[in-house]
Design an enzyme around this catalytic site. Structure first.
Site, PDB file in Angstrom:
ATOM      1  CG  ASN A 154      -0.343  -0.281   2.500  1.00  0.00           C
ATOM      2  OD1 ASN A 154       0.837  -0.635   2.569  1.00  0.00           O
ATOM      3  ND2 ASN A 154      -1.089  -0.099   3.562  1.00  0.00           N
ATOM      4  N   PRO A 178      10.506  -5.406  -1.657  1.00  0.00           N
ATOM      5  CG  PRO A 178      10.570  -4.073  -3.566  1.00  0.00           C
ATOM      6  CD  PRO A 178      11.292  -5.171  -2.880  1.00  0.00           C
ATOM      7  CD  GLU A 251       4.845  -1.051  12.594  1.00  0.00           C
ATOM      8  OE1 GLU A 251       3.605  -1.028  12.746  1.00  0.00           O
ATOM      9  OE2 GLU A 251       5.626  -0.520  13.388  1.00  0.00           O
ATOM     10  CB  CYS A 285      -1.987  -1.240   8.376  1.00  0.00           C
ATOM     11  SG  CYS A 285      -0.912   0.180   8.595  1.00  0.00           S
ATOM     12  CD  GLU A 459       7.925   0.524  10.410  1.00  0.00           C
ATOM     13  OE1 GLU A 459       6.887   0.874   9.833  1.00  0.00           O
ATOM     14  OE2 GLU A 459       8.860  -0.085   9.841  1.00  0.00           O
TER      15      GLU A 459
HETATM   16  P1  NAD Z   1       1.318  -9.818   3.036  1.00  0.00           P
HETATM   17  O1  NAD Z   1       1.415 -10.252   4.444  1.00  0.00           O
HETATM   18  O2  NAD Z   1       0.645 -10.691   2.070  1.00  0.00           O
HETATM   19  O3  NAD Z   1       2.790  -9.570   2.446  1.00  0.00           O
HETATM   20  C1  NAD Z   1       3.690  -8.688   3.043  1.00  0.00           C
HETATM   21  C2  NAD Z   1       5.086  -8.977   2.534  1.00  0.00           C
HETATM   22  O4  NAD Z   1       5.555 -10.197   3.094  1.00  0.00           O
HETATM   23  C3  NAD Z   1       5.209  -9.140   1.025  1.00  0.00           C
HETATM   24  O5  NAD Z   1       6.383  -8.497   0.598  1.00  0.00           O
HETATM   25  C4  NAD Z   1       5.323 -10.634   0.850  1.00  0.00           C
HETATM   26  O6  NAD Z   1       6.015 -11.022  -0.313  1.00  0.00           O
HETATM   27  C5  NAD Z   1       6.103 -11.019   2.087  1.00  0.00           C
HETATM   28  N1  NAD Z   1       5.967 -12.408   2.517  1.00  0.00           N
HETATM   29  C6  NAD Z   1       4.890 -13.214   2.393  1.00  0.00           C
HETATM   30  N2  NAD Z   1       5.153 -14.415   2.953  1.00  0.00           N
HETATM   31  C7  NAD Z   1       6.405 -14.365   3.444  1.00  0.00           C
HETATM   32  C8  NAD Z   1       7.241 -15.298   4.136  1.00  0.00           C
HETATM   33  N3  NAD Z   1       6.821 -16.520   4.440  1.00  0.00           N
HETATM   34  N4  NAD Z   1       8.478 -14.895   4.500  1.00  0.00           N
HETATM   35  C9  NAD Z   1       8.900 -13.652   4.229  1.00  0.00           C
HETATM   36  N5  NAD Z   1       8.168 -12.733   3.569  1.00  0.00           N
HETATM   37  C10 NAD Z   1       6.928 -13.081   3.177  1.00  0.00           C
HETATM   38  O7  NAD Z   1       0.673  -8.372   3.113  1.00  0.00           O
HETATM   39  P2  NAD Z   1       0.145  -7.453   1.910  1.00  0.00           P
HETATM   40  O8  NAD Z   1      -1.059  -8.125   1.364  1.00  0.00           O
HETATM   41  O9  NAD Z   1       1.259  -7.092   1.021  1.00  0.00           O
HETATM   42  O10 NAD Z   1      -0.281  -6.136   2.695  1.00  0.00           O
HETATM   43  C11 NAD Z   1      -1.489  -5.995   3.347  1.00  0.00           C
HETATM   44  C12 NAD Z   1      -1.335  -6.257   4.822  1.00  0.00           C
HETATM   45  O11 NAD Z   1      -0.296  -5.465   5.365  1.00  0.00           O
HETATM   46  C13 NAD Z   1      -2.567  -5.884   5.608  1.00  0.00           C
HETATM   47  O12 NAD Z   1      -2.847  -6.857   6.592  1.00  0.00           O
HETATM   48  C14 NAD Z   1      -2.196  -4.583   6.272  1.00  0.00           C
HETATM   49  O13 NAD Z   1      -2.909  -4.283   7.421  1.00  0.00           O
HETATM   50  C15 NAD Z   1      -0.745  -4.779   6.523  1.00  0.00           C
HETATM   51  N6  NAD Z   1      -0.069  -3.489   6.648  1.00  0.00           N
HETATM   52  C16 NAD Z   1       0.402  -3.093   7.875  1.00  0.00           C
HETATM   53  C17 NAD Z   1       1.009  -1.873   8.022  1.00  0.00           C
HETATM   54  C18 NAD Z   1       1.535  -1.413   9.358  1.00  0.00           C
HETATM   55  O14 NAD Z   1       2.370  -0.531   9.380  1.00  0.00           O
HETATM   56  N7  NAD Z   1       1.104  -1.966  10.470  1.00  0.00           N
HETATM   57  C19 NAD Z   1       1.143  -1.029   6.927  1.00  0.00           C
HETATM   58  C20 NAD Z   1       0.659  -1.448   5.689  1.00  0.00           C
HETATM   59  C21 NAD Z   1       0.064  -2.690   5.565  1.00  0.00           C
END
Ligand code: NAD
Length: 485
Positions: A154, A178, A251, A285, A459
């Site tokens: 996002n 990323p 996060e 998020c 953060e």
């Molecule tokens: P996601 O969990 O699907 O993926 C996040 C990242 O993790 C991606 O780069 C992905 O390739 C990587 N990843 C996935 N499996 C992994 C593994 N086993 N080992 C290492 N890396 C792995 O999340 P998304 O769909 O990209 O983003 C949406 C989610 O992120 C939502 O739940 C949102 O709330 C959260 N989010 C949190 C914050 C925050 O600061 N708290 C900010 C933005 C988004």
């Protein structure tokens, strides 16, 4: 013809773009049209190896660089980002689909703020002197070493900078992966850091899916992992990092409550609810997706909210008049539409929106449900789309208990003119980032992060320094060392 969003190569390692087309191709789809605008390739083991080796070597040089100079490099990078804000914002819009109206003020600018803030702090990171009478202890604040950053889709520029800037300020290096959905922007951050004078290898970017993330997290050379992502991914990454006793920052997701009391300024509370549900088409998020409104003002709140939501301008994200863009992918759009159907089926009252917008691209209408109850799926699960749930309440004690009745704990907001109540309620809410008469402000000066399943660590702000450095303590004996025998 090559699209302007196509990067020179997939990865940025050791100060240069690097390609390896033997990795799995990752198409980059522009969410506003569905058109493929670029392709990158997932990192092969050889690419991951190059990234880690060069980052480890660069860290040794960087840790010996005077902190004032480290700060200068970060601040120069901030200046370059601000000068190029327009181009970086256009790229962010291609990467995510978010409207240019937003990206011009919320992405490269926020990244630059982090680089500037942590650049400013770099030279002031010192240990302390602890007197013990004749003897004394001193402490040294040391970098952790090689850090890995893994991003969600996002805020691709912001996430790279929110992780990279404090890591580098403390004397660490970083390999950043990323999200595979938005691979473009972090490459620019890496490029800019080199231009600003960072040593080659200090901030590398590699592409890939979770598998590449997994390789980085489990590598024994890595000292720290900072992830922004969903709770299920967070659990996996945290467990993998624990295996190697690595430091972590998590996060993660949320289902945050926003409490609107009967004395609140309704227009202001509606602004908060709009910001906290429809900004970035709800893909934030910390969004306040459970809006608890006191029953005495509920209908007035809903009527005015519907009126204001009807004025949202959906359309071409590059048109600066447009303030509501598409979902990042077709898949995310379908997930959100699925939740909307569930909301209808479970008996929530649809106030506005409720489906896909009739236009090209992955647009979902800004949607408001009222009469939502605590047990409905739309009130319990993170939707990550423009779906606001309005729930009613009667008393302060009741709403606090219901607001806290969730596995998540990222954010919370309170709207009231009664300041005693505002502080009393905020004090009881289980959340890391809270707001009074506002929602979703995230200045770099303020700590950001969650409690409960929403995360570990913080953060931004001086708090982030604690998560990218460690303290060595040194006992200095001035006399003889006594021993039992
Ligand atoms: P996601 O969990 O699907 O993926 C996040 C990242 O993790 C991606 O780069 C992905 O390739 C990587 N990843 C996935 N499996 C992994 C593994 N086993 N080992 C290492 N890396 C792995 O999340 P998304 O769909 O990209 O983003 C949406 C989610 O992120 C939502 O739940 C949102 O709330 C959260 N989010 C949190 C914050 C925050 O600061 N708290 C900010 C933005 C988004």
């Amino acid at each position: 013809m090559t699209h302007p969003a196509q990067p020179k190569a997939s990865h940025f390692i050791n100060g240069a773009y690097v390609e390896d087309t033997s990795g799995t191709p990752i198409p980059v789809i522009y969410a506003a049209t569905g058109e493929e605008i670029a392709t990158v390739y997932a990192a092969t083991p050889a690419i991951v190896e190059q990234a880690l080796t060069s980052a480890q070597a660069a860290q040794k040089i960087w840790a010996k660089t005077a902190p004032t100079e480290r700060g200068r490099v970060l601040r120069r990078a901030a200046d370059i980002m601000r000068e190029r804000n327009h181009d970086l914002s256009v790229l962010e819009t291609y990467d995510t689909g978010k409207p240019l109206q937003e990206t011009l003020v919320a992405d490269a600018t926020s990244g630059a703020d982090a680089l500037e803030y942590f650049g400013g702090l770099a030279a002031s990171l010192t240990g302390e002197h602890i007197p013990l009478g004749e003897d004394w202890v001193y402490t040294i604040r040391e970098p952790l070493g090689l850090c890995v950053g893994i991003g969600a889709w996002n805020y691709p520029t912001q996430i790279a900078c929110w992780k990279g800037a404090p890591a580098l300020a403390c004397g660490n290096s970083m390999v950043f992966k990323p999200s595979e959905t938005t691979p473009l922007c972090a490459l620019k951050v890496a490029e800019i850091l080199i231009e600003a004078g960072a040593p080659a290898g200090l901030f590398n970017v590699v592409q890939g899916m979770g598998e590449v993330g997994g390789q980085l997290v489990t590598d024994p050379r890595v000292d720290k992992v900072s992830l922004t992502g969903s709770v299920p991914t967070g659990k996996k990454v945290y467990a993998a990092a624990a295996e190697g006793m690595k430091h972590v920052t998590m996060e993660l997701g949320g289902k945050s409550p926003m409490l609107v009391f009967e004395d609140a300024d309704i227009e202001n509370a509606i602004s908060g609810a709009i910001n906290g549900n429809f900004y970035s088409s709800g893909q934030v998020c910390s969004n306040g997706t459970r809006v608890f409104v006191h029953k005495d003002i509920k209908e007035k709140f809903l009527a005015r909210l519907a009126e204001r939501t009807a004025t949202a301008k959906l359309g071409d994200p590059m048109d600066e008049e447009v303030n509501f863009g598409p979902m990042v992918t077709e898949n995310q759009m379908n997930i959100v539409l699925g939740y909307i159907e569930k909301g209808k089926a479970e008996g929530a009252r649809l106030i506005c929106g409720g489906g896909r917008a009739e236009m090209d691209g992955y647009y979902v209408q800004p949607t408001v449900f009222a009469d939502v109850t605590d047990d409905m799926t739309i009130a319990r699960e993170e939707i990550f789309g423009p779906v606001m749930c309005v729930l009613d309440f009667d008393s302060e004690d009741e709403v606090v208990a219901r607001a806290n009745d969730t596995e998540f704990g990222l954010s919370a907001g309170v709207f009231t003119k009664d300041f005693t109540r505002a502080h009393r309620v905020i004090g009881q809410l289980e959340a890391g980032s809270c707001f009074i008469n506002s929602y979703n402000d995230a200045p770099v000066e303020a700590p950001f992060g969650g409690v409960k399943a929403s995360g570990v660590g913080r953060e931004n702000s001086k708090e982030a320094i604690k998560h990218f450095s460690q303290v060595k303590s040194v006992y200095v004996r001035m006399g003889d060392c006594e021993a039992a025998f």
